[in-house]
Enzyme design. Structure first.
Site, PDB file in Angstrom:
ATOM      1  NE  ARG A  80      -2.777  -7.777   7.762  1.00  0.00           N
ATOM      2  CZ  ARG A  80      -3.345  -8.152   8.904  1.00  0.00           C
ATOM      3  NH1 ARG A  80      -3.960  -9.322   8.996  1.00  0.00           N
ATOM      4  NH2 ARG A  80      -3.318  -7.364   9.965  1.00  0.00           N
TER       5      ARG A  80
ATOM      6  CE1 TYR B  24      13.471  32.195   4.614  1.00  0.00           C
ATOM      7  CE2 TYR B  24      13.009  29.851   4.397  1.00  0.00           C
ATOM      8  CZ  TYR B  24      13.094  31.118   3.837  1.00  0.00           C
ATOM      9  OH  TYR B  24      12.809  31.294   2.522  1.00  0.00           O
TER      10      TYR B  24
ATOM     11  CB  CYS C  82      14.090  26.084   3.115  1.00  0.00           C
ATOM     12  SG  CYS C  82      15.318  26.920   4.142  1.00  0.00           S
ATOM     13  CG  MET C  83       8.675  24.561  -0.320  1.00  0.00           C
ATOM     14  SD  MET C  83       7.581  25.712  -1.161  1.00  0.00           S
ATOM     15  CE  MET C  83       6.624  26.353   0.193  1.00  0.00           C
ATOM     16  CG  ASP C  84      12.173  25.119  -2.850  1.00  0.00           C
ATOM     17  OD1 ASP C  84      11.094  24.537  -3.019  1.00  0.00           O
ATOM     18  OD2 ASP C  84      12.297  26.356  -2.785  1.00  0.00           O
TER      19      ASP C  84
ATOM     20  NE  ARG D   5      -6.181   0.756  11.498  1.00  0.00           N
ATOM     21  CZ  ARG D   5      -4.942   0.495  11.066  1.00  0.00           C
ATOM     22  NH1 ARG D   5      -3.975   1.348  11.300  1.00  0.00           N
ATOM     23  NH2 ARG D   5      -4.670  -0.608  10.406  1.00  0.00           N
TER      24      ARG D   5
ATOM     25  CE  LYS E  75      -0.072   0.029   5.041  1.00  0.00           C
ATOM     26  NZ  LYS E  75      -0.777  -0.416   6.252  1.00  0.00           N
TER      27      LYS E  75
ATOM     28  CG  HIS F 203      -3.633  -4.315  12.001  1.00  0.00           C
ATOM     29  ND1 HIS F 203      -2.726  -4.907  11.159  1.00  0.00           N
ATOM     30  CD2 HIS F 203      -3.101  -3.115  12.342  1.00  0.00           C
ATOM     31  CE1 HIS F 203      -1.688  -4.093  10.986  1.00  0.00           C
ATOM     32  NE2 HIS F 203      -1.889  -2.997  11.696  1.00  0.00           N
TER      33      HIS F 203
HETATM   34  C1  LIG Z   1      -0.051  -1.480   6.803  1.00  0.00           C
HETATM   35  C2  LIG Z   1      -0.653  -2.747   7.257  1.00  0.00           C
HETATM   36  C3  LIG Z   1       0.134  -3.890   7.496  1.00  0.00           C
HETATM   37  C4  LIG Z   1       1.642  -3.869   7.491  1.00  0.00           C
HETATM   38  O1  LIG Z   1       2.126  -3.378   8.719  1.00  0.00           O
HETATM   39  P1  LIG Z   1       3.697  -3.332   9.010  1.00  0.00           P
HETATM   40  O2  LIG Z   1       3.785  -2.866  10.408  1.00  0.00           O
HETATM   41  O3  LIG Z   1       4.273  -2.367   8.031  1.00  0.00           O
HETATM   42  O4  LIG Z   1       4.211  -4.709   8.794  1.00  0.00           O
HETATM   43  C5  LIG Z   1      -0.496  -5.070   7.779  1.00  0.00           C
HETATM   44  N1  LIG Z   1      -1.850  -5.143   7.819  1.00  0.00           N
HETATM   45  C6  LIG Z   1      -2.628  -4.071   7.636  1.00  0.00           C
HETATM   46  C7  LIG Z   1      -4.094  -4.209   7.731  1.00  0.00           C
HETATM   47  C8  LIG Z   1      -2.065  -2.834   7.360  1.00  0.00           C
HETATM   48  O5  LIG Z   1      -2.854  -1.762   7.191  1.00  0.00           O
END
Ligand SMILES: *Cc1c(COP(=O)(O)O)cnc(C)c1O
Length: 387
Positions: free
Chosen positions: A229, A273, A320-322, A141, A43, A173
């Site tokens: 995951r 700055y 700074c920005m750049d 969540r 992702k 999760h």
């Molecule tokens: C981002 C995410 C992960 C990966 O988590 P890490 O800590 O980067 O391994 C796994 N499962 C879900 C649902 C996530 O949103």
């Protein structure tokens, strides 16, 4: 990727070593053993490393699953040619589920409303869906609250019997897997086991049950179940600094820039700055042509370090920005670099790492790598194959 001419690309680059991704995937697969499947999470444009490129490298290294948050990401992976198992998990009401069903993506339902949308999508896609259910075991969540879970699994089972989908997975999760002693870990694992039992009693037989992220993968084998995951560890960064042992993960991203100029400062010269840093000795500084508009955290001002000819040198003054300013030589030192030389904001030791930047900026390495971008040009290399 870039429309800029090549000479501009040398100004500031994000260099991603795909061999490091493959190395990390193989290392993690070895860590979990042959009975647990690996999902590489790509992702957010592969945590800033390039979703399609990371996905291809992960598949090549044997990852059977990929994971993304949104449907757009899933469809982009399919458009890039990925055909393997792929899970998506974040939708809003009214999104069209039909294209992802048609594209053979495993989708995630959190609620009965999600199942309603999926019934409609399946009819339009003309094929059954692969459905995973998410139980909220304590992160609060996404996912079904435990109180709503029996109704969700019952409806999911009914939809399976009606031929709308097959329930391929049940997952959750963790909230605190990076803190192995946190009581939430035991509590969430128990809620997950209870939710799996409820689903089983309802007649569901998911292929994959999963709850572990990178931290749980490395620190809590009892959370491995059928699949893990893994996101951040794939990119070679530590999910739980201070708790993990050194596995030999290699950071895949190196963020580099070419010094625009160097100059000698006199004692009393203030830099950038607000003059938040003032030289107290004659030192040499370099102008690094990248800044917060490119995702360099402004919090790095006066705190982070940059790799200059293999030595970590302090950022002086505000970002700074750049642009930003780095001290390239202290009092009495001859600078090892000049205008046109390459410096490394973060990458692999001996240069500072994304973790070093995270600590300097009071955040986590995830945010450092996933936010870097802007006008940086990204380039993919392969340290095992490039000459
Ligand atoms: C981002 C995410 C992960 C990966 O988590 P890490 O800590 O980067 O391994 C796994 N499962 C879900 C649902 C996530 O949103």
């Amino acid at each position: 990727m870039s429309l800029l001419p090549p000479h501009v690309a040398r100004r500031a680059e994000i260099v991603v070593d795909l061999a490091a991704i493959r190395h990390n995937v193989r290392l993690l697969a070895g860590e979990i053993g042959p009975d647990v499947a690996l999902m590489v999470v790509v992702k957010a444009d592969g945590y800033g490393h390039g979703m399609a490129q990371v996905a291809a490298a992960a598949r090549e290294a044997g990852a059977p699953w990929l994971g993304v948050a949104t449907f757009d990401e899933a469809l982009a992976l399919r458009a890039a040619g990925d055909t393997g198992r792929l899970l998506a998990w974040l939708t809003v009401p009214g999104e069209d589920w039909a294209p992802v069903v048609a594209a053979d993506v495993d989708v995630t339902a959190y609620s009965l409303a999600d199942l309603d949308q999926l019934v409609d999508a399946v009819a339009r896609a003309g094929r059954p869906a692969r459905l995973q259910l998410k139980i909220d075991t304590g992160l609060r969540r996404g996912g079904s609250l435990p109180a709503d879970w029996p109704a969700l699994v019952a409806a999911a089972r009914a939809g399976e019997e009606a031929g709308h989908w097959r329930v391929t997975g049940i997952w959750s999760h963790p909230a605190s897997a990076d803190d192995p002693a946190h009581p939430a870990n035991d509590a969430q694992e128990q809620v997950f086991r209870d939710a799996l039992a409820t689903a089983e009693e309802a007649g569901l037989r998911p292929e994959v049950r999963h709850i572990a992220n990178s931290a749980a993968t490395l620190l809590r084998p009892s959370m491995h179940f059928d699949l893990v995951r893994v996101g951040i560890a794939t990119y070679g960064l530590d999910p739980a600094p201070g708790h993990t042992r050194d596995l030999g993960l290699r950071p895949a991203m190196s963020v580099e820039a070419t010094l625009a100029m160097t100059k000698r400062l006199a004692p009393g010269d203030g830099v950038s700055y607000g003059h938040t840093w003032v030289a107290d000795a004659p030192v040499t500084v370099g102008l690094v042509p990248t800044g917060y508009a490119d995702g360099v955290p402004r919090h790095a001002g006066n705190t982070a370090h940059i790799g200059v000819a293999g030595v970590r040198r302090p950022v002086r003054g505000r970002i700074c920005m750049d642009q930003l300013v780095v001290e390239v030589a202290g009092e009495g030192e001859e600078p090892a670099v000049g205008a046109g030389d390459r410096v490394v904001l973060f990458g692999s030791a001996p240069d500072p790492t994304a973790q070093d930047w995270a600590e300097a900026c009071d955040t986590i390495s995830y945010e450092i790598v996933s936010r870097i971008g802007g006008r940086f040009v990204r380039r993919w290399t392969d340290s095992e194959r490039d000459s």
